[in-house]
Design a protein around this motif. Sequence first.
Motif, PDB file in Angstrom:
ATOM      1  N   ASN A 357       0.838  -1.220   0.000  1.00 31.23           N
ATOM      2  CA  ASN A 357       0.000   0.000   0.000  1.00 31.23           C
ATOM      3  C   ASN A 357       0.860   1.251   0.000  1.00 31.23           C
ATOM      4  O   ASN A 357       0.597   2.200  -0.737  1.00 31.23           O
ATOM      5  CB  ASN A 357      -0.876   0.030   1.250  1.00 31.23           C
ATOM      6  CG  ASN A 357      -2.181  -0.728   1.052  1.00 31.23           C
ATOM      7  OD1 ASN A 357      -2.493  -1.107  -0.074  1.00 31.23           O
ATOM      8  ND2 ASN A 357      -2.911  -0.952   2.117  1.00 31.23           N
ATOM      9  N   LYS A 360       2.299   1.702  -3.261  1.00 31.25           N
ATOM     10  CA  LYS A 360       1.227   1.965  -4.230  1.00 31.25           C
ATOM     11  C   LYS A 360       0.731   3.410  -4.152  1.00 31.25           C
ATOM     12  O   LYS A 360       0.528   4.073  -5.161  1.00 31.25           O
ATOM     13  CB  LYS A 360       0.084   0.995  -3.911  1.00 31.25           C
ATOM     14  CG  LYS A 360      -0.956   0.847  -4.980  1.00 31.25           C
ATOM     15  CD  LYS A 360      -1.731  -0.463  -4.825  1.00 31.25           C
ATOM     16  CE  LYS A 360      -2.477  -0.560  -3.506  1.00 31.25           C
ATOM     17  NZ  LYS A 360      -3.280  -1.788  -3.391  1.00 31.25           N
ATOM     18  N   TYR A 361       0.537   3.898  -2.906  1.00 35.23           N
ATOM     19  CA  TYR A 361      -0.099   5.217  -2.761  1.00 35.23           C
ATOM     20  C   TYR A 361       0.884   6.380  -2.665  1.00 35.23           C
ATOM     21  O   TYR A 361       0.479   7.535  -2.661  1.00 35.23           O
ATOM     22  CB  TYR A 361      -1.045   5.216  -1.550  1.00 35.23           C
ATOM     23  CG  TYR A 361      -2.196   4.250  -1.767  1.00 35.23           C
ATOM     24  CD1 TYR A 361      -3.160   4.518  -2.736  1.00 35.23           C
ATOM     25  CD2 TYR A 361      -2.306   3.071  -1.047  1.00 35.23           C
ATOM     26  CE1 TYR A 361      -4.194   3.635  -2.974  1.00 35.23           C
ATOM     27  CE2 TYR A 361      -3.344   2.187  -1.273  1.00 35.23           C
ATOM     28  CZ  TYR A 361      -4.284   2.474  -2.240  1.00 35.23           C
ATOM     29  OH  TYR A 361      -5.293   1.592  -2.478  1.00 35.23           O
ATOM     30  N   ASP A 385       5.337   6.092   5.336  1.00 34.72           N
ATOM     31  CA  ASP A 385       5.602   6.574   3.969  1.00 34.72           C
ATOM     32  C   ASP A 385       5.462   8.087   3.898  1.00 34.72           C
ATOM     33  O   ASP A 385       5.000   8.714   4.854  1.00 34.72           O
ATOM     34  CB  ASP A 385       4.658   5.888   2.956  1.00 34.72           C
ATOM     35  CG  ASP A 385       3.202   6.229   3.191  1.00 34.72           C
ATOM     36  OD1 ASP A 385       2.875   7.428   3.281  1.00 34.72           O
ATOM     37  OD2 ASP A 385       2.378   5.294   3.312  1.00 34.72           O
ATOM     38  N   ILE A 398     -10.878   2.896   7.803  1.00 36.22           N
ATOM     39  CA  ILE A 398      -9.855   2.385   6.906  1.00 36.22           C
ATOM     40  C   ILE A 398      -9.706   0.855   6.967  1.00 36.22           C
ATOM     41  O   ILE A 398      -9.299   0.224   6.007  1.00 36.22           O
ATOM     42  CB  ILE A 398      -8.507   3.118   7.203  1.00 36.22           C
ATOM     43  CG1 ILE A 398      -7.650   3.159   5.974  1.00 36.22           C
ATOM     44  CG2 ILE A 398      -7.769   2.520   8.352  1.00 36.22           C
ATOM     45  CD1 ILE A 398      -8.131   4.171   4.992  1.00 36.22           C
ATOM     46  N   TYR A 403     -13.424  -0.571   1.968  1.00 37.24           N
ATOM     47  CA  TYR A 403     -13.338   0.886   2.165  1.00 37.24           C
ATOM     48  C   TYR A 403     -12.084   1.415   1.473  1.00 37.24           C
ATOM     49  O   TYR A 403     -10.979   0.952   1.706  1.00 37.24           O
ATOM     50  CB  TYR A 403     -13.304   1.229   3.660  1.00 37.24           C
ATOM     51  CG  TYR A 403     -13.620   2.691   3.879  1.00 37.24           C
ATOM     52  CD1 TYR A 403     -14.926   3.111   4.040  1.00 37.24           C
ATOM     53  CD2 TYR A 403     -12.596   3.637   3.856  1.00 37.24           C
ATOM     54  CE1 TYR A 403     -15.223   4.450   4.183  1.00 37.24           C
ATOM     55  CE2 TYR A 403     -12.892   4.983   4.002  1.00 37.24           C
ATOM     56  CZ  TYR A 403     -14.195   5.379   4.157  1.00 37.24           C
ATOM     57  OH  TYR A 403     -14.490   6.710   4.296  1.00 37.24           O
ATOM     58  N   ARG A 404     -12.300   2.391   0.635  1.00 35.71           N
ATOM     59  CA  ARG A 404     -11.165   3.026  -0.026  1.00 35.71           C
ATOM     60  C   ARG A 404     -11.222   4.502   0.257  1.00 35.71           C
ATOM     61  O   ARG A 404     -12.273   5.130   0.084  1.00 35.71           O
ATOM     62  CB  ARG A 404     -11.202   2.748  -1.525  1.00 35.71           C
ATOM     63  CG  ARG A 404     -10.714   1.340  -1.823  1.00 35.71           C
ATOM     64  CD  ARG A 404     -10.751   1.048  -3.277  1.00 35.71           C
ATOM     65  NE  ARG A 404     -12.115   0.878  -3.698  1.00 35.71           N
ATOM     66  CZ  ARG A 404     -12.513  -0.081  -4.521  1.00 35.71           C
ATOM     67  NH1 ARG A 404     -11.653  -0.932  -4.994  1.00 35.71           N
ATOM     68  NH2 ARG A 404     -13.753  -0.177  -4.876  1.00 35.71           N
ATOM     69  N   ALA A 405     -10.087   5.037   0.737  1.00 41.50           N
ATOM     70  CA  ALA A 405     -10.108   6.424   1.199  1.00 41.50           C
ATOM     71  C   ALA A 405     -10.403   7.386   0.053  1.00 41.50           C
ATOM     72  O   ALA A 405     -11.415   8.069   0.050  1.00 41.50           O
ATOM     73  CB  ALA A 405      -8.777   6.758   1.855  1.00 41.50           C
ATOM     74  N   SER A 410      -7.961   5.434  -5.665  1.00 40.90           N
ATOM     75  CA  SER A 410      -7.719   4.046  -5.272  1.00 40.90           C
ATOM     76  C   SER A 410      -8.320   3.051  -6.245  1.00 40.90           C
ATOM     77  O   SER A 410      -7.884   1.917  -6.307  1.00 40.90           O
ATOM     78  CB  SER A 410      -8.319   3.777  -3.889  1.00 40.90           C
ATOM     79  OG  SER A 410      -7.924   4.767  -2.996  1.00 40.90           O
ATOM     80  N   GLY A 414      -6.834  -1.616  -5.970  1.00 41.76           N
ATOM     81  CA  GLY A 414      -7.099  -2.722  -5.045  1.00 41.76           C
ATOM     82  C   GLY A 414      -8.579  -2.798  -4.754  1.00 41.76           C
ATOM     83  O   GLY A 414      -9.362  -1.978  -5.228  1.00 41.76           O
ATOM     84  N   GLY A 416      -9.830  -2.783  -1.601  1.00 41.14           N
ATOM     85  CA  GLY A 416     -10.185  -2.233  -0.281  1.00 41.14           C
ATOM     86  C   GLY A 416     -10.343  -3.344   0.743  1.00 41.14           C
ATOM     87  O   GLY A 416     -11.066  -3.193   1.730  1.00 41.14           O
ATOM     88  N   GLY A 418      -7.376  -5.300   1.657  1.00 41.03           N
ATOM     89  CA  GLY A 418      -6.055  -5.597   2.225  1.00 41.03           C
ATOM     90  C   GLY A 418      -5.959  -5.254   3.704  1.00 41.03           C
ATOM     91  O   GLY A 418      -5.489  -6.056   4.520  1.00 41.03           O
ATOM     92  N   LEU A 419      -6.431  -4.048   4.080  1.00 44.47           N
ATOM     93  CA  LEU A 419      -6.297  -3.623   5.479  1.00 44.47           C
ATOM     94  C   LEU A 419      -7.231  -4.417   6.398  1.00 44.47           C
ATOM     95  O   LEU A 419      -6.895  -4.675   7.549  1.00 44.47           O
ATOM     96  CB  LEU A 419      -6.563  -2.121   5.621  1.00 44.47           C
ATOM     97  CG  LEU A 419      -5.440  -1.217   5.093  1.00 44.47           C
ATOM     98  CD1 LEU A 419      -5.783   0.251   5.327  1.00 44.47           C
ATOM     99  CD2 LEU A 419      -4.106  -1.553   5.752  1.00 44.47           C
TER     100      LEU A 419
END
Length: 471
Positions: A357, A360-361, A385, A398, A403-405, A410, A414, A416, A418-419
């Motif tokens: 992540n 990625k972000y 990061d 999150i 859920y994607r911020a 996003s 992905g 949403g 992974g977390l």
Amino acid sequence: MRTLRARLTLLYVAVTGGMFLVFGVAVYGVVGVLLMNHVDRTLRHTAHVMMSQIRRDEFGDIIVPIPDDLVLAAGMAVQVWDRQGRLVVASHNLRGYTHPLSPQGLSVTQPTLHTEDLQGHPWRVLSEPIYVGERRVATLQVAMPLEAVYRAKQVVLLSVIAVALLAVLLAALVSYFSVQAALEPLTRVTAVADQITHADDLSRRIPVPQGAGDEVWTLVQAFNATLSRLEALFQAQRRFIADVGHELRTPLTVIKGNAQWMRRIGKLDWEALDSIEEEADRLSRLVDDLLLLERAEAGKLPLRWEIVDLGAVATDVLREMQVVAREKIDLKADIQPVIVCGDPDRLKQVLLNLVGNAIKYTPKGGTVWLEVQQKGQQAVIKVRDTGPGIPPEDLPHIFERFYRADKARSRGKGFGLGLSIAYWIVKHHSGHIEVVSQPGEGTTFTITLPVISEEGCILETKDEPQTLEAG
Ligand code: ADP
């Protein structure tokens, strides 16, 4: 008798009635015994007075002076019978009555009490033999009507019955209304439950008055809490179905589009095939993630427990992620060996998610740090990061599924999930995951896990199924 109210009322009435029955029987018995004792005492006293006044005349016959009616108490009657069975003397009120007041009393050798029925009326008779020296010469009989006593007992009985009936009636009324008042919340619960069923509206709640704390209101509060939980679950379910549908649509459209394209051109197109393969991979990743989450939330995440060096796991992750970061991101690490108990593959999955992540972000030229340290009895993993950060309004959500911020940014990167997966894996390792982030200033994920205990690897998982809440 089906309703609780009717049954409770009946119970109160039965208890009150039973109590008054016992009380009434006791009062009736005691009053009867006391009145009878009083009668017997009066008879004995009168007999005693008369015996003390017995004389003999000049011929040797005995003379028993009979007190006049005024002196004799309450209709009392007196007779004296000689040994030959002749009536010697009788009180005025017995004129004309020439039978013994108690026939069996004429043969007694000591004062004896009998209850006799004389011309249809109950009498209490005391028979006492009269002796001259050793010789029995006559029998004295003193009697008293028992009608007054029976009447008094009857009055007591009627009073007790009247009071008992009144008490039972009162108990029935009081219990009926008090039970009704006590059960009133239950009626409301039933009504609301009915409304919820008919209107399919889980947002309704039963209002609880302030300060209400009895058992029924506690039940109502529990019912309200259950409703809230159900509502949240149904909403989550609905959202979940919508999210899954949404996620499925894009890859399916791409696959279908490519297939149609090849059909139209009438030959295999390698680019289209690559795209189809890519989307199919994406779909199977989604399905894998969903199955994993489902098992984790149900508390059935299969974990292989062993002694794990988090330092080694992190080094592995670092090596793999260097390939992804390449020139885009500067990937730095500060890794110490820390021994924990857990599933090395799952822990690696968490680190891959977080570092993945971060890379990625974070925009090109940014930096990502991976740190593994031991602090006291805790293993602390930090993934930091210099990316865009996560808006404060998104932070509490999150770790939720799908859920994607930043939706626009996003999307495509992905699902949403992974977390959410990371959250559950850490939770099943008795650990904790949290995030600190400021928009524009980067993001830091911190995971704490208990280091291995002296007893070795006997870590327990907490298998309580629950939906994910903000971390
Ligand atoms: P995804 O597969 O979409 O990355 P995740 O559950 O891993 O799903 O992350 C959820 C969302 O959290 C992401 O869509 C992203 O918006 C946000 N996010 C996660 N990590 C970072 C990060 N390091 N920096 C900024 N945003 C992040």
